[in-house]
Design a protein around this motif. Structure first.
Motif, short mmCIF file in Angstrom:
data_model
loop_
_atom_site.label_atom_id
_atom_site.label_comp_id
_atom_site.label_asym_id
_atom_site.label_seq_id
_atom_site.Cartn_x
_atom_site.Cartn_y
_atom_site.Cartn_z
N GLN A 170 0.92 -0.57 -0.21
CA GLN A 170 -0.28 -0.18 0.02
C GLN A 170 1.27 1.31 -0.36
OE1 GLN A 170 -2.36 -0.99 3.95
NE2 GLN A 170 -1.04 1.03 4.50
N THR A 171 0.09 2.11 -0.48
CA THR A 171 1.24 3.31 -0.80
C THR A 171 -0.37 4.30 -0.53
OG1 THR A 171 0.72 3.38 -3.46
CG2 THR A 171 2.44 3.01 -2.34
N PHE A 172 0.48 5.28 0.43
CA PHE A 172 -0.42 6.88 0.47
C PHE A 172 0.79 8.28 -0.09
CE2 PHE A 172 1.85 6.06 3.98
CZ PHE A 172 2.20 7.76 4.52
N ILE A 173 -0.42 9.36 -0.78
CA ILE A 173 0.46 10.54 -1.14
C ILE A 173 -0.49 11.69 -0.61
CG2 ILE A 173 -0.69 10.83 -3.50
CD1 ILE A 173 2.28 11.76 -3.96
N GLY A 174 -0.44 12.84 -0.05
CA GLY A 174 -1.12 13.81 0.34
C GLY A 174 -0.97 14.77 0.65
N THR A 175 -1.52 16.22 2.24
CA THR A 175 -0.78 16.60 2.16
C THR A 175 -1.85 17.11 3.48
OG1 THR A 175 -2.63 18.56 1.13
CG2 THR A 175 0.12 18.37 -0.38
N LYS A 176 -0.97 17.93 4.68
CA LYS A 176 -1.05 18.53 6.00
C LYS A 176 -1.39 19.63 6.23
CE LYS A 176 -0.30 14.57 9.02
NZ LYS A 176 0.20 13.86 10.58
N ILE A 177 -2.27 20.52 5.41
CA ILE A 177 -2.80 21.68 5.79
C ILE A 177 -3.22 22.56 7.22
CG2 ILE A 177 -4.12 23.83 4.44
CD1 ILE A 177 -4.74 21.39 2.11
N ARG A 178 -1.89 23.53 7.36
CA ARG A 178 -2.36 23.59 9.20
C ARG A 178 -2.61 24.98 9.00
NH1 ARG A 178 1.78 19.93 10.54
NH2 ARG A 178 0.82 18.27 12.00
N THR A 179 -3.69 25.80 10.07
CA THR A 179 -4.47 27.03 10.13
C THR A 179 -3.34 27.45 11.22
OG1 THR A 179 -5.58 26.15 12.29
CG2 THR A 179 -6.81 26.22 9.60
N ASN A 180 -3.79 29.16 11.73
CA ASN A 180 -3.29 29.84 12.21
C ASN A 180 -1.34 29.50 12.55
OD1 ASN A 180 -5.56 30.02 14.14
ND2 ASN A 180 -4.46 28.79 15.80
N ASN A 181 -0.90 29.84 11.19
CA ASN A 181 0.38 30.49 10.83
C ASN A 181 1.22 29.30 10.58
OD1 ASN A 181 -0.75 33.16 9.67
ND2 ASN A 181 -0.70 33.82 11.57
N TYR A 182 1.03 27.94 10.99
CA TYR A 182 1.72 27.00 10.89
C TYR A 182 1.93 26.41 9.23
CZ TYR A 182 2.10 25.48 15.94
OH TYR A 182 1.60 26.02 17.40
N SER A 183 3.21 26.07 9.34
CA SER A 183 2.92 25.59 7.83
C SER A 183 2.58 23.96 7.59
CB SER A 183 4.44 25.31 7.52
OG SER A 183 5.79 26.07 7.93
N SER A 184 2.22 24.29 6.44
CA SER A 184 2.17 22.41 5.82
C SER A 184 2.70 21.63 6.16
CB SER A 184 0.98 23.21 4.50
OG SER A 184 -0.04 24.03 5.18
N ASN A 185 2.84 20.56 5.46
CA ASN A 185 3.31 19.54 4.65
C ASN A 185 3.41 18.19 3.84
OD1 ASN A 185 4.75 19.72 7.47
ND2 ASN A 185 4.93 18.72 8.21
N PHE A 186 3.84 18.61 3.00
CA PHE A 186 3.76 17.34 2.47
C PHE A 186 4.02 16.37 2.66
CE2 PHE A 186 5.67 14.25 -1.20
CZ PHE A 186 4.82 14.43 -1.79
N LYS A 187 2.63 14.83 2.56
CA LYS A 187 3.31 13.24 2.82
C LYS A 187 3.44 12.27 1.97
CE LYS A 187 0.62 10.75 6.83
NZ LYS A 187 2.17 11.10 7.50
N VAL A 188 3.80 11.61 2.25
CA VAL A 188 4.10 10.49 0.86
C VAL A 188 4.66 8.99 2.25
CG1 VAL A 188 6.72 10.68 0.33
CG2 VAL A 188 4.63 9.81 -1.56
#
Length: 279
Positions: A170-188
């Motif tokens: 199994q594999t996955f790819i996506g993002t984590k989008i954060r509020t309150n001026n935190y940086s977002s992340n790429f996820k794989v």
């Protein structure tokens, strides 16, 4: 890196199902309770790696569940409870040793709720998942202990997987989008596992989160000093998981990850164990 270092996943312990494309049958439950511990550390990954004042012990008790709304759509709930202890100095001392004290914070982390939907089911399974982590963590300003991000996190994922006779991929790819001026992340990432005996699965996995460094959140110095749920946390790990099946619907899990890069996350041996039940 001079040595291979084991890394705790700060937000979740790993579940064989949490980032896989398989959904529960309608009306079926999968539940797992797990315990993750990262004992007494004072060094974090960085560029360069750096030390924090005092020592932190970070434990997490986590309840994870899936429920089949339909055969193709599954509800996901993840509830982490953090038990964090920071043992450090009360105040810098000019003469003589400083007295030590212990600060503890026992509270919820970021509760997560999500939906997974399987939209293709032939040779490969293809699914989409969307989850929201609520801003349910706590923060103690005097000790700097934070039990979750001071933000909501929105995580869309694309999931793919295939079952073989005695193994799966199994594999996955996506993002984590954060509020309150935190940086977002790429996820794989992904994993491959197979049966090594009648009741034991052995699984190798890869998990990478890389910060987009697009946030400028301002956090208290006490929080920055110890690095709990600060901005631009990222990691890359490979590791091994094991599953022991006592029956078709009950068993135990354990995982051990090894980091090959990281930023603002703990540099220490970690252990995660869990018990799961299917209904």
């Amino acid at each position: 890196m001079k040595k291979v270092t084991l890394l705790l996943f700060l937000l979740t312990s790993l579940s064989i199902f949490s980032q896989g494309p398989w959904t529960q049958e309608k009306g079926k439950f999968y539940t797992q309770i797990s315990f993750t511990t990262i004992p007494s550390y004072n060094e974090l990954f960085g560029n360069p790696d750096y030390e924090i004042p005092g020592k932190i012990t970070d434990n997490t008790i986590q309840l994870y569940g899936e429920y089949g709304i339909t055969d193709n759509t599954t509800l996901i709930v993840n509830v982490p409870y953090k038990i964090i202890k920071h043992k450090g100095l009360v105040n810098p001392c000019l003469i003589g040793p400083c007295p030590e004290h212990s600060n503890k914070e026992n509270n919820l982390g970021n509760i997560e709720i999500g939906i997974k939907h399987n939209y293709y089911k032939k040779d490969w399974l293809l699914s989409a998942q969307f989850s929201v982590e609520a801003n349910t963590g706590s923060f103690d300003k005097s000790s700097g202990i934070r039990t979750g991000y001071d933000a909501f996190t929105f995580t869309p994922l694309f999931l793919a997987g295939k079952s073989f006779k005695k193994s799966y991929l199994q594999t996955f790819i996506g993002t984590k989008i954060r509020t309150n001026n935190y940086s977002s992340n790429f996820k794989v990432g992904g994993e491959y596992g197979g049966k090594v005996s009648k009741n034991i699965w052995l699984i190798g996995f890869l998990d990478i989160e890389k910060s987009f460094k697009n946030g400028d959140v301002i956090l208290p110095n006490s929080n920055l000093d110890i690095g709990l749920y600060v901005n631009n946390q990222e990691y890359g790990v490979v590791g091994v998981k094991a599953i022991g099946e006592f029956s078709n619907n009950f068993g135990i899990t354990a995982s051990l990850p090894a980091a090959f890069f990281g930023n603002n996350v703990a540099k220490q041996v970690a252990l995660s164990v869990g018990i799961y039940k299917k209904f």
